[in-house]
Every structure is written in C-alpha cells, then in structure tokens.
Design an enzyme around this catalytic site. Structure first.
Site, PDB file in Angstrom:
ATOM      1  N   LYS A 140      41.408  53.981  35.067  1.00 41.24           N
ATOM      2  CA  LYS A 140      40.885  52.658  35.442  1.00 41.24           C
ATOM      3  C   LYS A 140      40.375  51.971  34.186  1.00 41.24           C
ATOM      4  O   LYS A 140      39.501  52.507  33.497  1.00 41.24           O
ATOM      5  CB  LYS A 140      39.756  52.862  36.458  1.00 41.24           C
ATOM      6  CG  LYS A 140      39.192  51.596  37.066  1.00 41.24           C
ATOM      7  CD  LYS A 140      38.306  51.968  38.253  1.00 41.24           C
ATOM      8  CE  LYS A 140      37.583  50.760  38.828  1.00 41.24           C
ATOM      9  NZ  LYS A 140      36.735  51.140  39.975  1.00 41.24           N
TER      10      LYS A 140
ATOM     11  N   ASP B 171      41.219  46.094  50.612  1.00 41.84           N
ATOM     12  CA  ASP B 171      41.846  46.771  49.470  1.00 41.84           C
ATOM     13  C   ASP B 171      40.954  47.883  48.933  1.00 41.84           C
ATOM     14  O   ASP B 171      41.396  48.690  48.114  1.00 41.84           O
ATOM     15  CB  ASP B 171      42.174  45.772  48.352  1.00 41.84           C
ATOM     16  CG  ASP B 171      40.995  44.884  48.002  1.00 41.84           C
ATOM     17  OD1 ASP B 171      40.473  44.214  48.904  1.00 41.84           O
ATOM     18  OD2 ASP B 171      40.587  44.868  46.827  1.00 41.84           O
ATOM     19  N   ASN B 172      39.713  47.940  49.392  1.00 42.54           N
ATOM     20  CA  ASN B 172      38.811  48.997  48.953  1.00 42.54           C
ATOM     21  C   ASN B 172      38.560  50.026  50.048  1.00 42.54           C
ATOM     22  O   ASN B 172      37.573  50.750  50.004  1.00 42.54           O
ATOM     23  CB  ASN B 172      37.474  48.392  48.494  1.00 42.54           C
ATOM     24  CG  ASN B 172      37.644  47.530  47.251  1.00 42.54           C
ATOM     25  OD1 ASN B 172      38.579  47.739  46.468  1.00 42.54           O
ATOM     26  ND2 ASN B 172      36.779  46.566  47.065  1.00 42.54           N
TER      27      ASN B 172
ATOM     28  N   ASP C 289      42.074  40.795  32.033  1.00 45.61           N
ATOM     29  CA  ASP C 289      42.428  41.477  30.786  1.00 45.61           C
ATOM     30  C   ASP C 289      42.804  42.945  30.986  1.00 45.61           C
ATOM     31  O   ASP C 289      43.151  43.638  30.029  1.00 45.61           O
ATOM     32  CB  ASP C 289      41.281  41.367  29.766  1.00 45.61           C
ATOM     33  CG  ASP C 289      39.975  41.966  30.289  1.00 45.61           C
ATOM     34  OD1 ASP C 289      39.994  42.603  31.358  1.00 45.61           O
ATOM     35  OD2 ASP C 289      38.939  41.783  29.624  1.00 45.61           O
TER      36      ASP C 289
HETATM   37  P1  AMP Z   1      37.922  45.441  42.303  1.00 45.90           P
HETATM   38  O1  AMP Z   1      36.836  44.428  42.402  1.00 45.90           O
HETATM   39  O2  AMP Z   1      37.754  46.387  41.144  1.00 45.90           O
HETATM   40  O3  AMP Z   1      38.165  46.168  43.578  1.00 45.90           O
HETATM   41  O4  AMP Z   1      39.232  44.618  41.956  1.00 45.90           O
HETATM   42  C1  AMP Z   1      39.815  43.656  42.792  1.00 45.90           C
HETATM   43  C2  AMP Z   1      41.150  43.246  42.217  1.00 45.90           C
HETATM   44  O5  AMP Z   1      40.984  42.594  40.954  1.00 45.90           O
HETATM   45  C3  AMP Z   1      42.116  44.397  41.960  1.00 45.90           C
HETATM   46  O6  AMP Z   1      43.417  43.928  42.198  1.00 45.90           O
HETATM   47  C4  AMP Z   1      41.889  44.684  40.505  1.00 45.90           C
HETATM   48  O7  AMP Z   1      42.979  45.339  39.927  1.00 45.90           O
HETATM   49  C5  AMP Z   1      41.695  43.291  39.937  1.00 45.90           C
HETATM   50  N1  AMP Z   1      40.910  43.298  38.699  1.00 45.90           N
HETATM   51  C6  AMP Z   1      39.581  43.557  38.581  1.00 45.90           C
HETATM   52  N2  AMP Z   1      39.194  43.472  37.308  1.00 45.90           N
HETATM   53  C7  AMP Z   1      40.288  43.159  36.568  1.00 45.90           C
HETATM   54  C8  AMP Z   1      40.532  42.945  35.174  1.00 45.90           C
HETATM   55  N3  AMP Z   1      39.560  43.012  34.266  1.00 45.90           N
HETATM   56  N4  AMP Z   1      41.802  42.643  34.804  1.00 45.90           N
HETATM   57  C9  AMP Z   1      42.776  42.564  35.704  1.00 45.90           C
HETATM   58  N5  AMP Z   1      42.612  42.736  37.026  1.00 45.90           N
HETATM   59  C10 AMP Z   1      41.384  43.043  37.452  1.00 45.90           C
HETATM   60 MG    MG Z   2      39.265  47.489  44.439  1.00 49.63          MG
END
Ligand code: AMP
Ligand code: MG
Length: 494
Positions: A121, A260-261, A133
């Site tokens: 990750k 998605d989580n 990014d």
């Molecule tokens: P999360 O909040 O980590 O569950 O992420 C939600 C979505 O945003 C997922 O599709 C992640 O892959 C994407 N995402 C979160 N942070 C980034 C990042 N820095 N760069 C690219 N995609 C991101």
């Molecule tokens: Mg997620």
C-alpha cells in the site's frame, strides 16, 4: 512509472510461495502495475512474528534487502503485480475506483496452507490512481500497522501488517512528508465494491466468475450448494454481522464503511480514520469528514446492512432469471440480518458480563448498563474490565445509586447462573480487553516516530497491545483514558 527490477539472487530463500489466482481472472478485473522505483527504502517496522507465521525467513536477510523487498524493489519470485479494479458507494454515492495506491503482488501460500494476499500500500501510481500520486505517508501507515495488529491480538478478523518501510521520497500533502509503504496481508482484497464494479459493467459472465472465485476462496463449503449465490449472500451477511458485533463489543469505530472498504472475506479492512471509543456514547464519531455521523459507532450495524443490500443488488442476475423472484429471495436473506447481528451482539455481551445462560431480561440488563455508561460518561473498555474483577469497583462513578442498583441486579443475575465452582470473572477477563490502542497513546507513538525517528514508543505500545487481556503493571499507562478526547479527530489515510 519506472519499472522495478525483478527478483534478485537470494530472494528465493525468503520462503515465498507465490500464486497469482487473481491475476488469472479476466482482464477487466485488474490492471498490471509495477511498484515505483524509490530512492532509499528503509525498514521502519517489521513484524517478525507474522513473517514467521507466513514462513518467511526475513531474519537472515540484510536490512537493505528487507527494505528493498517491502518497498517493491525486488519482486518476489513468482509474483505478478496488479492493481485490482473495484467500485464503491462512498458516503452513499456510487463511484468507480480501483487500487489507486496499492499493488497486489499476488497470493502467498503459508506453511499451514492458507492462501493470503500480499499487497503493497503506497507503492506508486496505477491505472486507477486518477489524480492521486499513488503514495502513502509514514504516520498513517504506522497507524494502520498498530491498529490492525491490535485488532488481531484482540481476536477480531482483520488484515495484518507485515512491514512498513519509508521510501526516502518526499510525499507532498499539506507539507512535504515522508513516503512509506505498508505490506498488507489479507485473506483477500475482494470487496463489496469489487462486485459493484462488475455489476456496473453489466457483464453477467464476469460477475459469475467473481462469485465463483469468491466461493472457492472463502466459502468453499458452498461450492456444490443448491442456490449457491443466494447462500453466498447469506454467508457474507453472517460474517459481516459477526464482525460488526465484534467491533461493537470493543468500541472499535471503522470510520469509513464505504462499500469499497468492506471485505467479502469478513475481515476488517482499510484502516483510515478508525479509532477506539473511550467514554461510551453511541453517536461517537472521530472522522473529520463524517459530519453527519453516517459511520458513527451506533450506526455501524445498520450501515453494514445497507452495504449488504448493495452487495445483494449485484448478485440479482445470478439469483434468478426473473428479477422479481431474485429480489424476493435476496430481500428475505437481507431481512434476516438484524436478528443475526443481534444474536452475535447479545452472545458477546453476555460473555462480557460473565453470563453463561440466557434469560430474556438480559437484553434490558445490558441496555441499562450502557445507558448508565452514556449518562455518566464512563469509559467503555475500563467499565467492563472493572466489572471483571471480583471486588465491587470503586471510584466516584461506581458509588452512584443508579450504578449500585444495576450492580446488585447483575449480581443477582450471576447468582441465578448458579456457577458455584467456576468464576464468571475468569470468563470476563478473557473477553474484556484491558489494553486497546487508545487514541492519545497511538498519537504519541506516531509523533515520536514521525518527528524524531524514535520507534521505541511505538514498540512499547505494540508490546502492551500484543496481550490485550493481561492487565500487567506496565500496561496501566495504556489503560488510562485521555482527560478528554471529545475533540479528537481522525483523517482519511492519504
Ligand atoms: P481509501 O480512502 O484509502 O479507502 O481510498 C479510496 C480510493 O482512493 C481508493 O480507490 C484508493 O486507491 C484511492 N486513493 C487514496 N489515496 C490515493 C493516492 N494518494 N493516490 C491515488 N489513489 C488514492
Ligand atoms: Mg479503501
């Protein structure tokens, strides 16, 4: 993106046994991805015990080789890195997503025969990064490490954390921060959102492939079941009900229960703005963006049901060729969820109170304890722990007449259990954790790591969290609630 070099000499000796079952699924399920090259990978923390369980011999490797491995610079023999495609309902709204900053190296076969995902990750941009990014920073990755390992020690199904490495690359957020990569180990990363992604493409053949893959991997008892997709819905609902009950029983607030989580395997996944509740309040929320309390402590059970309804919708085409019949069947299974959840919760609460038989009045007994806790702002974890010792708890709160009245009702109830020999308190001490990752202790450990490169605070915290049911002298520090965490806020993990 720069492609990293492939495996190097010695890599075989690590003990990897890779397969790529997900990467063999149809092309639409993923995009090939390669970890970005990083300047100066360095191990921040390594989970030796988990490495052992996985059959990985990292102890014999040089620190540089370990860092390169967990930064994705030396790909394990047999890995085929991909970013998984998925969608999701985020705060109720549907979006196409995918691994934007996570790369699945493949699945590793452990010595005990389990197949586990190995995911990096924060390993750089992928086809799903959109404007992002692809990076992660040190604090949030260490935070996931601590909380997921604490959850595992408590005994709650969860993804695990194998390592955190810093990359030596700056990552620009509000300020320049230290880039980091977390190696996550999971039963799988199939999400409700993975099903939503395929359902949205309206390709029923692919959807069936995913459902069959999921059954094979996580619900193999259903392979030959009649109406197996309906049974899949029932089994996934059951595991979610059980999981969310476990969260409620220790005061864990996930913070961002988007579809998605939510992992189909029934593991807790995606530790972002999560936190443990201190003083009991059912409307507790820590996430800075959860302004309406959608993902508050008390809402978690109904949100899980809402997410399961989204999952059920994706399965409709597989349930029956007649939509009305499919909807009726799915609705019936979804309708069972509240009772299933309540059964798990009640069974857990009875254990927390040392009750080994069932009485109909137990529901009310539990409710009135929680009401008292809420009214008197009692600490959730410590109240149950205090009740777990034989002596009548002392302290101002416990002296109050309403508590005393509750306490004698509970003692009478314990008396009716008629356990003359075995003590309810031993049972209680085995289910009521003394040590949880309290927000103020987690924050101070992260601060020392981020600002002073001092991991010792984190290691001490992890040591206490590793035996959550033991109240040792040195854990007193970790049992202390914060003076006030009403203003404590958590942030999403970017
Ligand atoms: P999360 O909040 O980590 O569950 O992420 C939600 C979505 O945003 C997922 O599709 C992640 O892959 C994407 N995402 C979160 N942070 C980034 C990042 N820095 N760069 C690219 N995609 C991101
Ligand atoms: Mg997620």
């Amino acid at each position: 993106m720069v492609t990293s070099t492939s495996s190097v000499a010695g890599n075989n000796d690590v003990g990897w046994r890779f397969d790529n079952t997900y990467a063999r699924l149809p092309d639409v399920f993923f995009a090939l991805a390669n970890p970005a090259t990083v300047r100066a990978p360095r191990v921040s923390i390594l989970n030796d015990r988990l490495a052992d369980e996985l059959g990985l011999h990292v102890g014999a490797m040089s620190p540089d080789a370990v860092a390169a491995l967990f930064a994705g610079q030396h790909l394990p023999e047999g890995s085929r890195p991909i970013a998984q495609a998925y969608a999701g309902h985020q705060y109720g709204g549907f979006t196409m997503l995918g691994d934007g900053r996570a790369i699945l190296l493949g699945e590793h076969r452990t010595p005990s025969g389990r197949l586990v995902d190995i995911q990096l990750k924060g390993a750089g941009r992928t086809a799903f990064s959109r404007g992002g990014d692809g990076c992660a920073v040190l604090g949030p990755m260490l935070r996931e490490y601590v909380i997921s390992e604490a959850m595992s020690a408590i005994g709650i199904p969860t993804t695990r954390s194998l390592a955190v490495v810093t990359t030596g690359e700056p990552v620009y957020r509000a300020a320049a921060l230290r880039g980091a990569i977390l190696t996550r180990v999971a039963d799988s990363h199939i999400r409700v959102g993975t099903f939503e992604y395929l359902a949205a493409r309206q390709n029923h053949a692919d959807l069936r492939v995913l459902a069959d893959y999921t059954i094979d991997r996580h619900y193999s008892e259903l392979v030959d079941a009649p109406r197996k997709y309906l049974e899949l819905l029932r089994a996934v609902s059951d595991r979610q009900a059980s999981l969310i009950a476990r969260w409620q029983l220790v005061g864990f607030i996930h913070g961002v229960m988007n579809t998605d989580n939510m992992a189909i395997s029934g593991e807790t996944i995606d530790y972002g703005p999560c936190a443990f509740m201190n003083a009991y309040r059912s409307d507790t929320v820590f996430s800075s963006i959860d302004r309406n309390g959608r993902y508050s402590y008390g809402n978690q059970p109904v949100i899980a049901q809402w997410n399961l309804a989204r999952f059920a919708e994706t399965l409709l085409p597989l349930l029956d060729s007649e939509q009305a019949k499919a909807i009726a069947a799915a609705s019936e299974v979804l309708g069972e969820y509240p009772a299933v959840f309540e059964r798990y919760r009640l069974a857990g609460m009875r254990k927390k109170l040392g009750l080994q038989t069932n009485e109909s009045g137990d529901v009310e007994l539990i409710r009135s304890l929680l009401d008292w806790m809420q009214d008197s702002r009692a600490d959730f974890t410590n109240t149950f722990r205090d009740l777990s010792s034989k002596e009548l708890p002392t302290g101002d709160r416990y002296g109050a007449p309403d508590f005393q009245a509750w306490y004698s009702r509970w003692q009478d109830r314990l008396g009716r259990d008629g356990l003359t020999n075995s003590s309810p308190y031993a049972v209680m001490q085995a289910v009521n954790p003394a040590v949880i990752p309290r927000n103020h202790r987690v924050e101070e450990a992260l601060l020392a790591a981020e600002d002073h490169d001092d991991l010792s605070v984190l290691h001490r915290l992890l040591a206490a969290l590793a035996s959550p049911y033991e109240a040792r002298a040195e854990s007193a520090y970790y049992q202390e609630p914060p003076a006030d965490d009403g203003s404590y806020r958590t942030f999403c993990g970017t």
